[in-house]
Design an enzyme around this catalytic site. Sequence first.
Site, PDB file in Angstrom:
ATOM      1  N   GLU A 186      -3.881   7.877   7.645  1.00  0.00           N
ATOM      2  CA  GLU A 186      -4.681   7.032   6.908  1.00  0.00           C
ATOM      3  C   GLU A 186      -5.048   5.864   7.691  1.00  0.00           C
ATOM      4  O   GLU A 186      -6.401   5.437   8.100  1.00  0.00           O
ATOM      5  CB  GLU A 186      -4.298   6.733   5.384  1.00  0.00           C
ATOM      6  CG  GLU A 186      -5.279   5.919   4.627  1.00  0.00           C
ATOM      7  CD  GLU A 186      -4.862   5.394   3.519  1.00  0.00           C
ATOM      8  OE1 GLU A 186      -5.492   4.479   2.861  1.00  0.00           O
ATOM      9  OE2 GLU A 186      -3.842   6.146   3.108  1.00  0.00           O
ATOM     10  N   GLU A 227       2.342   2.020  -3.295  1.00  0.00           N
ATOM     11  CA  GLU A 227       1.256   2.676  -4.215  1.00  0.00           C
ATOM     12  C   GLU A 227       1.287   4.190  -4.358  1.00  0.00           C
ATOM     13  O   GLU A 227       1.123   4.850  -5.030  1.00  0.00           O
ATOM     14  CB  GLU A 227      -0.215   2.069  -3.918  1.00  0.00           C
ATOM     15  CG  GLU A 227      -1.423   2.626  -4.437  1.00  0.00           C
ATOM     16  CD  GLU A 227      -2.696   2.922  -3.741  1.00  0.00           C
ATOM     17  OE1 GLU A 227      -3.189   3.955  -3.792  1.00  0.00           O
ATOM     18  OE2 GLU A 227      -3.147   1.895  -3.007  1.00  0.00           O
ATOM     19  N   HIS A 228       1.255   4.726  -2.931  1.00  0.00           N
ATOM     20  CA  HIS A 228       1.559   6.061  -2.556  1.00  0.00           C
ATOM     21  C   HIS A 228       2.678   6.576  -3.281  1.00  0.00           C
ATOM     22  O   HIS A 228       2.674   7.632  -3.854  1.00  0.00           O
ATOM     23  CB  HIS A 228       1.443   6.306  -1.245  1.00  0.00           C
ATOM     24  CG  HIS A 228       0.202   6.383  -0.358  1.00  0.00           C
ATOM     25  ND1 HIS A 228      -0.195   7.331   0.073  1.00  0.00           N
ATOM     26  CD2 HIS A 228      -0.856   5.260  -0.150  1.00  0.00           C
ATOM     27  CE1 HIS A 228      -1.612   7.173   0.631  1.00  0.00           C
ATOM     28  NE2 HIS A 228      -1.988   5.823   0.379  1.00  0.00           N
ATOM     29  N   HIS A 231       0.978  -1.348   0.222  1.00  0.00           N
ATOM     30  CA  HIS A 231      -0.013  -0.022   0.013  1.00  0.00           C
ATOM     31  C   HIS A 231       0.949   1.461   0.110  1.00  0.00           C
ATOM     32  O   HIS A 231       0.754   2.198  -0.745  1.00  0.00           O
ATOM     33  CB  HIS A 231      -0.844  -0.103   1.267  1.00  0.00           C
ATOM     34  CG  HIS A 231      -1.472   1.171   1.405  1.00  0.00           C
ATOM     35  ND1 HIS A 231      -1.438   2.225   2.561  1.00  0.00           N
ATOM     36  CD2 HIS A 231      -2.479   1.752   0.699  1.00  0.00           C
ATOM     37  CE1 HIS A 231      -2.230   3.216   2.474  1.00  0.00           C
ATOM     38  NE2 HIS A 231      -2.923   2.978   1.189  1.00  0.00           N
TER      39      HIS A 231
END
Length: 430
Positions: free
Chosen positions: A147, A70-71, A67
Amino acid sequence: MKTLFILLLTLGTLMATSLPKYETKTLKNGLQIVVIPLKNHSNVISTDIFYKVGSRNEVMGKTGIAHMLEHMNFKSSKNLKAGEFDKEVKSIGGVNNASTSFDYTHYYIKSSTDNLNKSIELYAELMQNLNLKDDEFQPERDVVTEERRWRTDNNPLGYLYFRLFNNAYIYHPYHWTPIGFMNDIRTWTIKDIRDFHATYYQPQNAILMVTGDVEPKEVFKSAKAAFGKIKNHGKIPKVKFVEPEQDGAKRVIVHKESEVEMLAITFHIPDFKDPDQVTLSVISEILYSGKSSRLYKELVDKKRLVNSVYAYNMENTDPGLFIFMATCNPGVKAETVEEELIKQINLMKETKVTKAELEKVKINTKSDFIYSLESSTSVANLFGSYLVRGDIEPLLHYEEEVNKVTAKKVQEVAQKYFNFDKSTTLILKK
């Protein structure tokens, strides 16, 4: 009833003919290119790249990296400044986004057909030229930390969901959700991110897909020009984790700041390729899809015990879960809702669903399926999710398998998987 039967037959015929054809080629470096021409004269395409890597490819102590990467893919590269990827997409009137799941990472750009080359070139730039600088990584780590707080730590339902996987799986990487554990997020190094990128962001581990108003030969030509010379770095590690069979019922109580109590009950089910997945989807529809579903009518409407209730089957690369989740109304105990959920689960096991109930679900399922074929974005999501997990066959036969589901089959599958001796129950209290 006759009208329902005719509509069912019509939808079955539509589904058999509506699934669009696709063409595929694989470059010498292993990159698979898939083109789904919709011939709809819309001048709109969805250009997607799927990487066969998600949180199932992580290990304890390094969770959440898929994840995080992905950022980082929207930071700087050799030929792009940080944030310039988004600006380039907007400059051609396009929109883009990305997501990370248990099984794969997905990036998409929706634009006009005229900007096919631009979209493909942007993806090639990220695959081979991503900088992964520490001074860009550190502030983005803080973004991901926030997040995690927003979606999980400070969200009672999100927290319950995370803890559900922590308890339902003890060995397999599905033990955590893609966001990862907070301590891991705080202790990654930029080397961890670079190593992960070098390992999984290779041509042989990716699928480039273009869907919409496009000619396949143009896509193959453009993709070869952009990706053909990108080299692989080595073999892709195989996931060898196999979750041991659960040897007894688990019951866990967690405490979290919350206005109401919450509940989750889950059962282990097979992977996305298993023939029983279609019947499990039908069971999910019967139980919680819409206001006429069993759980909504009983728990929300009639008894007013819950504010929301879910019942759905996961379709993962490795064996997944059938999950029941409920948010209680103020003053209602989770144990009270649990009793009602158990009644409804046992009802699926002990009695056959009605013919009208089954036909209604079949019609709704099939019409939703047909509706999902109307836009390039949804078609790309549908096809990509199967291809990236390694098997398109369940999708190609979906319509005929839905039509074969019987009341007897529903009952048998419910009895097969809804075994309370191997269930995991979580209750969240204030």
